[in-house]
Design a protein around this motif. Structure first.
Motif, short mmCIF file in Angstrom:
data_model
loop_
_atom_site.label_atom_id
_atom_site.label_comp_id
_atom_site.label_asym_id
_atom_site.label_seq_id
_atom_site.Cartn_x
_atom_site.Cartn_y
_atom_site.Cartn_z
N SER A 108 20.23 51.61 41.75
CA SER A 108 19.71 52.87 41.22
C SER A 108 18.33 52.65 40.61
O SER A 108 18.13 51.76 39.79
CB SER A 108 20.66 53.44 40.16
OG SER A 108 21.89 53.79 40.73
N GLY A 109 17.37 53.46 41.05
CA GLY A 109 16.01 53.39 40.52
C GLY A 109 15.23 52.16 40.94
O GLY A 109 14.12 51.95 40.47
N ALA A 110 15.77 51.36 41.84
CA ALA A 110 15.06 50.16 42.27
C ALA A 110 13.93 50.51 43.24
O ALA A 110 14.06 51.42 44.05
CB ALA A 110 16.04 49.19 42.95
N GLN A 111 12.85 49.78 43.13
CA GLN A 111 11.71 49.94 44.03
C GLN A 111 11.81 48.89 45.13
O GLN A 111 11.58 47.71 44.89
CB GLN A 111 10.40 49.78 43.26
CG GLN A 111 10.20 50.84 42.20
CD GLN A 111 8.95 50.57 41.40
OE1 GLN A 111 7.92 50.20 41.96
NE2 GLN A 111 9.03 50.75 40.10
N MET A 112 12.18 49.35 46.34
CA MET A 112 12.44 48.44 47.45
C MET A 112 11.71 48.87 48.72
O MET A 112 12.07 48.43 49.81
CB MET A 112 13.95 48.39 47.71
CG MET A 112 14.79 48.04 46.50
SD MET A 112 16.55 48.30 46.76
CE MET A 112 16.95 46.96 47.87
N ASP A 149 23.53 40.94 36.13
CA ASP A 149 22.87 42.11 35.56
C ASP A 149 21.38 41.81 35.52
O ASP A 149 20.92 40.97 34.74
CB ASP A 149 23.38 42.39 34.16
CG ASP A 149 22.77 43.65 33.55
OD1 ASP A 149 21.84 44.23 34.17
OD2 ASP A 149 23.21 44.04 32.46
N ALA A 150 20.63 42.48 36.40
CA ALA A 150 19.18 42.26 36.50
C ALA A 150 18.41 43.52 36.13
O ALA A 150 17.32 43.77 36.64
CB ALA A 150 18.84 41.80 37.91
N ASN A 202 24.71 36.15 47.88
CA ASN A 202 25.81 37.07 47.60
C ASN A 202 25.48 37.85 46.34
O ASN A 202 25.54 37.32 45.24
CB ASN A 202 27.11 36.29 47.43
CG ASN A 202 28.31 37.21 47.30
OD1 ASN A 202 28.18 38.41 47.11
ND2 ASN A 202 29.50 36.63 47.39
N LEU A 203 25.12 39.13 46.52
CA LEU A 203 24.77 40.01 45.41
C LEU A 203 25.88 41.01 45.12
O LEU A 203 25.66 42.03 44.48
CB LEU A 203 23.48 40.77 45.72
CG LEU A 203 22.15 40.04 45.60
CD1 LEU A 203 21.96 39.01 46.69
CD2 LEU A 203 21.00 41.00 45.60
N SER A 204 27.09 40.74 45.56
CA SER A 204 28.16 41.72 45.41
C SER A 204 28.43 42.05 43.94
O SER A 204 28.38 41.18 43.08
CB SER A 204 29.44 41.27 46.13
OG SER A 204 29.92 40.07 45.62
N ASN A 205 28.64 43.33 43.71
CA ASN A 205 28.96 43.89 42.38
C ASN A 205 27.90 43.58 41.32
O ASN A 205 28.20 43.55 40.13
CB ASN A 205 30.33 43.40 41.92
CG ASN A 205 31.42 43.80 42.89
OD1 ASN A 205 31.45 44.94 43.36
ND2 ASN A 205 32.29 42.87 43.22
N SER A 206 26.67 43.37 41.75
CA SER A 206 25.59 43.11 40.80
C SER A 206 24.84 44.41 40.49
O SER A 206 24.95 45.39 41.20
CB SER A 206 24.62 42.07 41.38
OG SER A 206 24.14 42.48 42.64
N SER A 207 24.07 44.39 39.41
CA SER A 207 23.31 45.57 38.99
C SER A 207 21.82 45.27 39.00
O SER A 207 21.35 44.39 38.27
CB SER A 207 23.74 46.00 37.59
OG SER A 207 22.96 47.09 37.16
N TRP A 208 21.10 46.04 39.83
CA TRP A 208 19.65 45.90 39.98
C TRP A 208 18.98 47.22 39.58
O TRP A 208 17.96 47.60 40.12
CB TRP A 208 19.31 45.51 41.42
CG TRP A 208 20.01 44.25 41.80
CD1 TRP A 208 21.29 44.13 42.29
CD2 TRP A 208 19.52 42.93 41.65
NE1 TRP A 208 21.60 42.81 42.46
CE2 TRP A 208 20.53 42.04 42.08
CE3 TRP A 208 18.31 42.40 41.21
CZ2 TRP A 208 20.37 40.66 42.08
CZ3 TRP A 208 18.15 41.02 41.21
CH2 TRP A 208 19.17 40.17 41.64
N VAL A 209 19.55 47.89 38.60
CA VAL A 209 19.07 49.20 38.16
C VAL A 209 17.65 49.06 37.61
O VAL A 209 17.36 48.24 36.75
CB VAL A 209 20.01 49.80 37.09
CG1 VAL A 209 19.45 51.09 36.53
CG2 VAL A 209 21.41 50.01 37.67
N GLY A 210 16.74 49.86 38.18
CA GLY A 210 15.36 49.89 37.70
C GLY A 210 14.56 48.64 38.01
O GLY A 210 13.55 48.40 37.37
N THR A 211 14.99 47.85 38.98
CA THR A 211 14.26 46.62 39.29
C THR A 211 13.15 46.84 40.31
O THR A 211 13.18 47.77 41.10
CB THR A 211 15.20 45.52 39.86
OG1 THR A 211 15.86 46.04 40.99
CG2 THR A 211 16.18 45.05 38.83
#
Length: 160
Positions: free
Chosen positions: A125-129, A83-84, A98-107
């Motif tokens: 979701s909401g990540a700036q990439m 959870d990041a 391996n980032l499987s099933n991780s959360s990068w919401v708003g990162t």
């Protein structure tokens, strides 16, 4: 005597195995690099440590919420179920991770390298990439995001 042995065996089976390294976690919480470390379920919430090395580390089910780890190296790291939320990972290296099933919401992931990373089930979701590197459409098809997720070029991400 036999019932005592059986009871002792059941207690041993019920005792959790140390799945993490407390010393390594404490070191990482102080901002030290920790390549190859076992940081399973580590709470690194709010950690500010620019350019640290976590290559090959096991960070599965860890909390990187609101962490600021610009330029950190997570190459080949196990980041499953991390959870990041709201973290800052500008220029970080996630190649082969391996980032499987991780959360990068708003990162913030501008300039991050995702070459060869497993993004299966990851939520961006909401990540700036927009300036992320090494991303492919095939990788993103395994992940999800929303209309606030910014991506490079013509890449798209399925909705969560």
């Amino acid at each position: 005597m036999r019932s005592l042995i059986i009871a002792a065996a059941l207690v041993a089976l019920a005792t959790p195995v140390a799945a993490q390294n407390a010393g390594q976690i404490a070191s990482a919480q102080r901002g030290a690099s920790c390549p190859g470390c076992n940081l399973f379920q580590a709470d690194l919430t709010g950690l500010e440590a620019r350019g640290r090395n976590f290559s090959g580390a096991r960070l599965r089910q860890s909390w990187l919420t609101l962490a600021v780890l610009n330029g950190a190296n997570f190459a080949r790291a196990d980041l499953r179920d991390v959870d990041a939320y709201g973290g800052v990972f500008g220029g970080a290296n996630f190649s082969g991770a391996n980032l499987s099933n991780s959360s990068w919401v708003g990162t913030y992931l501008e300039g991050a390298n995702f070459a060869g990373a497993n993004l299966s089930g990851a939520n961006f979701s909401g990540a700036q990439m927009r300036r992320a590197r090494g991303l492919t459409q095939s990788q993103l098809n395994q992940a999800c995001g929303d209309d606030q997720t910014t991506l490079p070029g013509s890449l798209r991400i399925p909705s969560c």
